[in-house]
Design a protein around this motif. Sequence first.
Motif, short mmCIF file in Angstrom:
data_model
loop_
_atom_site.label_atom_id
_atom_site.label_comp_id
_atom_site.label_asym_id
_atom_site.label_seq_id
_atom_site.Cartn_x
_atom_site.Cartn_y
_atom_site.Cartn_z
N ASN A 21 48.38 36.87 42.40
CA ASN A 21 47.87 37.20 42.63
C ASN A 21 46.95 37.89 43.18
N THR A 22 47.27 38.28 44.56
CA THR A 22 46.37 38.68 45.44
C THR A 22 44.75 39.53 44.70
N SER A 23 45.60 40.87 43.31
CA SER A 23 44.15 41.28 43.08
C SER A 23 43.33 40.64 43.11
N ARG A 25 41.04 38.91 44.88
CA ARG A 25 40.83 38.55 45.64
C ARG A 25 40.33 37.78 47.60
N ASP A 27 40.53 36.87 50.06
CA ASP A 27 40.91 36.74 51.13
C ASP A 27 41.94 37.91 50.82
N ALA A 28 42.29 39.37 50.19
CA ALA A 28 43.59 39.33 49.45
C ALA A 28 44.48 40.10 50.75
N ALA A 29 43.35 41.41 51.10
CA ALA A 29 44.14 42.15 52.71
C ALA A 29 45.03 40.40 53.51
N LEU A 31 45.92 37.64 52.96
CA LEU A 31 47.50 36.85 52.06
C LEU A 31 48.19 38.50 52.03
N GLU A 32 48.10 39.13 52.21
CA GLU A 32 49.03 40.50 52.32
C GLU A 32 49.53 40.86 53.24
#
Length: 80
Positions: A21-23, A25, A27-29, A31-32
């Motif tokens: 789940n990228t929430s 994180r 590095d979320a952007a 990974l998304e």
Amino acid sequence: MLITVTRSGGFAGYEKLRALNTSGRADAAELEDLAQRAVAPLADGYHYRITVDDEVLDLQDSCLSDAQRALIRTVLDEGA
């Protein structure tokens, strides 16, 4: 965004399933963005479905092994 990857096959035939789940994180952007690009179809690429008896495999042109390319080329050139 929830990203799930399943890897199967290999010598031992093990299956590995992992979800991320990228929430929250840092590095979320990144990974998304990678996830969106990974699942987007290629604009100019071919898509193949190979059926051997009861087994079905869906593939994109950019992911073909040498054996798959050779099989596809032969069937498309010589098949009825």
